[in-house]
Design a protein around this motif. Sequence first.
Motif, PDB file in Angstrom:
ATOM      1  N   ARG A  45     -10.204  24.415 -16.373  1.00 15.64           N
ATOM      2  CA  ARG A  45     -11.437  23.798 -15.871  1.00 15.64           C
ATOM      3  C   ARG A  45     -12.611  24.519 -16.528  1.00 15.64           C
ATOM      4  O   ARG A  45     -12.633  25.745 -16.585  1.00 15.64           O
ATOM      5  CB  ARG A  45     -11.462  23.981 -14.361  1.00 15.64           C
ATOM      6  N   MET A  46     -13.565  23.760 -17.058  1.00 15.20           N
ATOM      7  CA  MET A  46     -14.657  24.396 -17.808  1.00 15.20           C
ATOM      8  C   MET A  46     -16.015  23.870 -17.389  1.00 15.20           C
ATOM      9  O   MET A  46     -16.167  22.692 -17.113  1.00 15.20           O
ATOM     10  CB  MET A  46     -14.494  24.107 -19.313  1.00 15.20           C
ATOM     11  N   GLY A  47     -17.005  24.750 -17.401  1.00 14.70           N
ATOM     12  CA  GLY A  47     -18.391  24.336 -17.247  1.00 14.70           C
ATOM     13  C   GLY A  47     -18.798  24.000 -15.827  1.00 14.70           C
ATOM     14  O   GLY A  47     -17.945  23.897 -14.934  1.00 14.70           O
ATOM     15  N   PRO A  48     -20.105  23.830 -15.594  1.00 13.97           N
ATOM     16  CA  PRO A  48     -20.581  23.553 -14.239  1.00 13.97           C
ATOM     17  C   PRO A  48     -20.154  22.178 -13.719  1.00 13.97           C
ATOM     18  O   PRO A  48     -20.051  21.979 -12.514  1.00 13.97           O
ATOM     19  CB  PRO A  48     -22.104  23.637 -14.383  1.00 13.97           C
ATOM     20  N   ALA A  49     -19.906  21.218 -14.617  1.00 10.10           N
ATOM     21  CA  ALA A  49     -19.520  19.874 -14.169  1.00 10.10           C
ATOM     22  C   ALA A  49     -18.007  19.699 -14.102  1.00 10.10           C
ATOM     23  O   ALA A  49     -17.524  18.580 -13.926  1.00 10.10           O
ATOM     24  CB  ALA A  49     -20.127  18.822 -15.100  1.00 10.10           C
ATOM     25  N   GLY A  50     -17.273  20.793 -14.246  1.00  7.83           N
ATOM     26  CA  GLY A  50     -15.810  20.712 -14.175  1.00  7.83           C
ATOM     27  C   GLY A  50     -15.359  20.707 -12.728  1.00  7.83           C
ATOM     28  O   GLY A  50     -14.843  21.704 -12.238  1.00  7.83           O
ATOM     29  N   ALA A  51     -15.540  19.593 -12.054  1.00  6.49           N
ATOM     30  CA  ALA A  51     -15.257  19.545 -10.614  1.00  6.49           C
ATOM     31  C   ALA A  51     -13.774  19.328 -10.323  1.00  6.49           C
ATOM     32  O   ALA A  51     -13.306  19.684  -9.253  1.00  6.49           O
ATOM     33  CB  ALA A  51     -16.071  18.429  -9.974  1.00  6.49           C
ATOM     34  N   LEU A  52     -13.048  18.741 -11.273  1.00 12.50           N
ATOM     35  CA  LEU A  52     -11.639  18.428 -11.014  1.00 12.50           C
ATOM     36  C   LEU A  52     -10.742  19.472 -11.667  1.00 12.50           C
ATOM     37  O   LEU A  52     -11.162  20.166 -12.600  1.00 12.50           O
ATOM     38  CB  LEU A  52     -11.303  17.034 -11.577  1.00 12.50           C
ATOM     39  N   THR A 105      -8.441  20.557 -14.179  1.00  9.46           N
ATOM     40  CA  THR A 105      -8.103  20.004 -15.495  1.00  9.46           C
ATOM     41  C   THR A 105      -7.660  21.097 -16.460  1.00  9.46           C
ATOM     42  O   THR A 105      -7.845  22.278 -16.206  1.00  9.46           O
ATOM     43  CB  THR A 105      -9.327  19.294 -16.122  1.00  9.46           C
ATOM     44  N   ASN A 135      -7.264  14.082  -6.768  1.00  4.71           N
ATOM     45  CA  ASN A 135      -7.445  12.719  -7.272  1.00  4.71           C
ATOM     46  C   ASN A 135      -6.235  12.225  -8.062  1.00  4.71           C
ATOM     47  O   ASN A 135      -6.285  11.164  -8.674  1.00  4.71           O
ATOM     48  CB  ASN A 135      -8.685  12.669  -8.160  1.00  4.71           C
TER      49      ASN A 135
END
Lengths: 293, 161
Positions: free
Chosen positions: A124-131, A133, A177
């Motif tokens: 999971r990467m970055g501030p928008a990495g909410a899921l 991954t 999800n």
Amino acid sequence: MTKPKKIAIIIVAGLFVYLSLYTWNLRTGHLDALSSYTGLDISGVVLRPGIWVSDKVSEFWHRYIYLVGLKQQNDALRDEASNLRRTNMLMQARAASASRFERLLGFEPPKHWTFSGMRVIGHRMGPAGALATLTVDKGTASGVAADMPVASLGGVVGRILRTGAGASTVLLLTDPNSSIAVMGAQNRSPGMLAGQGYGKPLMLRYINQNAVIDPDEILLSSGLSGIYPKGLPVARVTKIQRSDISLFLTVQAEPLVDMAGLEEVLLLRRAPGQPDQADTPPASTEDAGAAAQ
Amino acid sequence: MPLPNNVLAILWWAAYTVIGVWAHRTLPGIDFFAPGLILSLQEQSGGRTALLALVWMLLAEGTGSLPFGYGLAWYGLLAVMFFSGRWLFEARSFLFMCLIGLGLGLLHPALTLGLSSLAQLKVSLERLVLEGAMQTAAFPLVWLAADNLFPKRLRQDARPL
């Protein structure tokens, strides 16, 4: 025009532009594609050299310097290889007879899938990495497309969520999800396996109260969703609870793969000449929703 | 022969971006470009800051897993916080940076929850709150480190906003 009025107009105009861009992107996907083909690919380019150096250093260390326990490991692997050869010999005979019976009974031959390796370059990467991954080092330039299944030697890992030209994001099985249509390996009871987040057990839904399912039973992909091939190991049942108020059993499972420790994964794709994934109807509305996302 | 200011600025911001990408990989959920954006607003021309914001927005969106919109709102509201806060605070004060960090720490869960509910995605609120707290703590520290490392020569090559 007074200052508060000006500020209010600017806020309303900004909100309007933002929502227009957001809805336009939801309809067309152009901005998602733009960010994947720029941001995801640039981060792939930035990360790859560092990961290559780290791999080489680690390989050098383990191959030439840190050799503690190598003899014992070698002996254990020899034992395991001989066991696997023996099992394989028996299985080959059974597989050949199963194919013969399928031909005799007029079954269609199973779908053929090809495997190709991908290196994990990030989680999971970055501030928008909410899921939950993974980021892998192959993209559309290598034939990767959204919703292709991803597995490791242990079992199913997830599916491709978005693709850039040279990097892609994989939605993990453990994400809330993510839903996969599965069935028990021994008792063949079908259900829907859903993630609940990293570190939490998977939840097997829609298992009837009278369905037969055992603790420690391996869950296999049923192939009904049209995304995963039938028969891939997905998870192991850990807990079964009977409820007085529900029509279904409460079944928990654990993934067969340690998601945090993955370094390489396998991309599965249909061999040329096989029907597209879209040809197979989704197993349920939930699975269709998962596929659409 | 010393490097021309433009070349030095490109090299410095490229190095900052590379470190930021690795930091994003190491600590997911926290934005390391936000302190850079504020530093750029304090020290550089608006055009250069806009270009950096565009690149970082695409990086945040591309590596993220939400539909497009997080980066645009995140950096847009960060700029709004900075310009509106300048009316009250000294633009380079550490206290002001701590307050912006607090604002970002609150913004992160709110924005992620809002966008994920629009896209009908499930996300963990506990994790978002924890990431928000980490963002609050990390923002002023990263800004302080970047401000100290920012070349003195570049501070004068453009009029601050």
